[in-house]
Scaffold this motif. Structure first.
Motif, PDB file in Angstrom:
ATOM      1  N   TYR A 166      -5.771  -2.125   6.087  1.00  0.00           N
ATOM      2  CA  TYR A 166      -5.405  -1.364   7.299  1.00  0.00           C
ATOM      3  C   TYR A 166      -6.270  -0.106   7.450  1.00  0.00           C
ATOM      4  N   HIS A 167      -6.150   0.867   6.508  1.00  0.00           N
ATOM      5  CA  HIS A 167      -6.939   2.107   6.648  1.00  0.00           C
ATOM      6  C   HIS A 167      -7.885   2.318   5.471  1.00  0.00           C
ATOM      7  N   GLY A 168      -7.983   1.314   4.600  1.00  0.00           N
ATOM      8  CA  GLY A 168      -9.007   1.350   3.552  1.00  0.00           C
ATOM      9  C   GLY A 168      -8.687   2.155   2.303  1.00  0.00           C
ATOM     10  N   TRP A 169      -7.443   2.501   2.048  1.00  0.00           N
ATOM     11  CA  TRP A 169      -7.122   3.136   0.773  1.00  0.00           C
ATOM     12  C   TRP A 169      -7.425   2.131  -0.346  1.00  0.00           C
TER      13      TRP A 169
ATOM     14  N   CYS B 176       0.832  -1.197   0.000  1.00  0.00           N
ATOM     15  CA  CYS B 176       0.000   0.000   0.000  1.00  0.00           C
ATOM     16  C   CYS B 176       0.875   1.258   0.000  1.00  0.00           C
TER      17      CYS B 176
ATOM     18  N   HIS C 140       0.192   4.000   1.387  1.00  0.00           N
ATOM     19  CA  HIS C 140       0.023   4.787   2.610  1.00  0.00           C
ATOM     20  C   HIS C 140       1.150   4.476   3.595  1.00  0.00           C
ATOM     21  N   ARG C 141       1.055   3.339   4.273  1.00  0.00           N
ATOM     22  CA  ARG C 141       2.101   2.994   5.235  1.00  0.00           C
ATOM     23  C   ARG C 141       2.749   1.644   4.938  1.00  0.00           C
ATOM     24  N   GLY C 142       2.466   1.148   3.720  1.00  0.00           N
ATOM     25  CA  GLY C 142       3.244  -0.004   3.258  1.00  0.00           C
ATOM     26  C   GLY C 142       2.682  -1.383   3.538  1.00  0.00           C
ATOM     27  N   ALA C 143       1.469  -1.473   4.086  1.00  0.00           N
ATOM     28  CA  ALA C 143       0.932  -2.809   4.376  1.00  0.00           C
ATOM     29  C   ALA C 143       0.765  -3.612   3.085  1.00  0.00           C
TER      30      ALA C 143
ATOM     31  N   CYS D 268      -6.854  -1.750   0.728  1.00  0.00           N
ATOM     32  CA  CYS D 268      -5.900  -2.083   1.783  1.00  0.00           C
ATOM     33  C   CYS D 268      -6.663  -2.396   3.078  1.00  0.00           C
TER      34      CYS D 268
HETATM   35 FE1  FES Z   1      -2.747   0.788   3.707  1.00  0.00          FE
HETATM   36 FE2  FES Z   1      -2.898   2.509   5.637  1.00  0.00          FE
HETATM   37  S1  FES Z   1      -1.339   1.060   5.302  1.00  0.00           S
HETATM   38  S2  FES Z   1      -4.318   2.173   4.075  1.00  0.00           S
END
Ligand code: FES
Length: 435
Positions: free
Chosen positions: A102-105, A78, A80-83, A100
């Motif tokens: 984690y935070h839904g991007w 992702c 955003h933060r790499g998940a 994603c």
């Molecule tokens: Fe993917 Fe935050 S790590 S949306």
């Protein structure tokens, strides 16, 4: 690190199998540059279909883009933060986007960022939705050869056809064996076989023709014994057809011959393989002759490469329609995935033959594969402990014959190993930029 000091013409230092630093450099200079096999187009037939795998250590997702129809290979992380975005090995993206966990991007099938929840929080904070860094990055180069998808993590390098060179004839023959002119992956996930050993033991063992009659002696003897006990009235035993040749003689493997190619690619056989006497089913022969004519069919079926290596990422058996994919995990752990293919237009017994082979030879519960892994682990342990410093590969050293781009040798020559280390050194000592 003095890479050149690790490899001599006929032996290698133990560190090539045990050093974390060597492994890290391999991931950068070999796996980060070569064209690597990712998957087959039949695995992502419909728009939105995807599979996940890794290229070296980089997690990737191969997806059929619903808008363009193209097959994209994206880094599975992702922006955003790499998940990791996709965990499933295979699936189809919901509403045409990856989401994603984690935070839904969400991301489109070309990797671009589509949306992020509560977007007001990203106003005036230096956020640009169109900045590719916030998406799922596309792998720099993706190409297809007869349905097989390869990708490279390097921006610069030879195109796929040039990279494959002569070894692409193995892929051609596998596809040509389909009366319908196409092959198709069977099953959603191939056999996964964990090897607690360095990835190179697997690629080196592929053409090490001095081991089958020893390492697989127990297995092939058991099959021979079983056959002897059967009455003459018993019909053919397909399992025996698969296993018995592993006990072939030194002369048999010598006659098969070895061909080393540039970039570490190689094959054994050509006209002769342990599979060249496999029964050809009459109904299959008929469908081939209807599709290709008698002469061409004869030509296709007499092409009998024993095993081909597309260095470093996969091995191909065209006459059995199987591919094994090398997935390095760490310096002493490797996953080998085996995939089987159906021949379009062929009768079902050809698929049964392929699956039987995979089950008996390549699966973790097979009768052959574990013999090999046992040997890899024994060397891995000796190398790690320092019980051995140099690992030998001098059999028939200096007796190879240069024939244009090919280097040929008798089938039991260690040229099979030396050819890989020629390529290994070329990759590992090349300090040029590729990004
Ligand atoms: Fe993917 Fe935050 S790590 S949306």
């Amino acid at each position: 690190m003095q890479i050149r000091s690790l490899v001599e013409p006929a032996r290698v230092r133990r560190e090539v199998y045990t050093s974390e630093d060597v492994f890290a450099l391999e991931m950068e200079r070999i796996w980060g540059r070569a064209w690597l096999y990712v998957g087959h187009e039949s695995q992502v037939k419909s728009p939105g279909d995807y599979i996940t795998t890794t290229m070296g250590l980089t997690p990737v997702v191969m997806v059929r883009d619903a808008r363009s129809g193209a097959i994209n290979v994206l880094v599975n992380r992702c922006g955003h933060r790499g998940a990791m975005v996709c965990e499933a090995r295979t699936g189809s993206i919901d509403k045409g986007v990856f989401r994603c966990p984690y935070h839904g991007w969400t991301f489109r099938a070309d990797g671009s960022l589509r949306s992020q929840p509560s977007p007001a929080g990203y106003k005036d904070v230096g956020f640009d939705k169109n900045n590719p860094a916030f998406g799922m990055p596309g792998v720099p180069r993706v190409e297809k050869y007869r349905g097989f998808i390869f990708a490279s993590l390097a921006r610069v390098g030879p195109d796929l056809k040039t990279f494959l060179g002569e070894i692409r004839e193995t892929i051609d023959n596998m596809v040509d064996r389909a009366p319908g002119g196409e092959v198709e992956v069977t099953g959603k996930v191939g056999h996964r076989f964990r090897h607690p050993a360095n990835w190179k033991f697997f690629t080196e063992n592929l053409h090490d023709a001095m081991h089958p009659m020893v390492a697989h002696a127990g297995t092939s003897a058991a099959v021979r014994q079983y056959l002897e006990q059967l009455s003459q009235a018993h019909g053919p035993v397909p399992e025996a057809e698969v296993i018995a040749p592993f006990g072939g003689s030194y002369d048999f493997f010598d006659d098969m011959g070895f061909v080393g190619l540039p970039r570490g690619h190689a094959y054994m056989g050509g006209k002769k393989s342990i599979f060249s006497h496999y029964e050809v089913y009459p109904d299959y022969l008929k469908s081939m002759e209807e599709a290709h004519g008698k002469e061409r069919t004869k030509e296709i079926l007499s092409f009998n490469r024993h095993n081909s290596l597309i260095y470093p990422s996969c091995t191909v058996r065209d006459n059995i329609q199987s591919i094994r994919v090398v997935i390095p995990v760490s310096v002493n752990e490797t996953i080998i995935e085996s995939w089987t293919f159906a021949l379009k237009g062929a009768p079902p017994n050809m698929l049964e033959r392929t699956l039987r082979y995979s089950r008996l030879v390549n699966s973790p519960a097979s009768m052959v594969g574990p013999d090999d892994v046992n040997c890899y682990v024994r060397i891995q342990q000796s190398a790690a402990s320092g019980a051995i410093e140099w690992i030998d590969m001098r059999r028939h050293f200096g007796r190879e014959v240069q024939d244009g781009a090919r280097t040929t040798a008798t089938g039991t020559s260690d040229l099979a190993l030396r050819n890989q280390y020629t390529a290994w050194l070329e990759y590992m000592t090349d300090t040029g930029e590729r990004s």
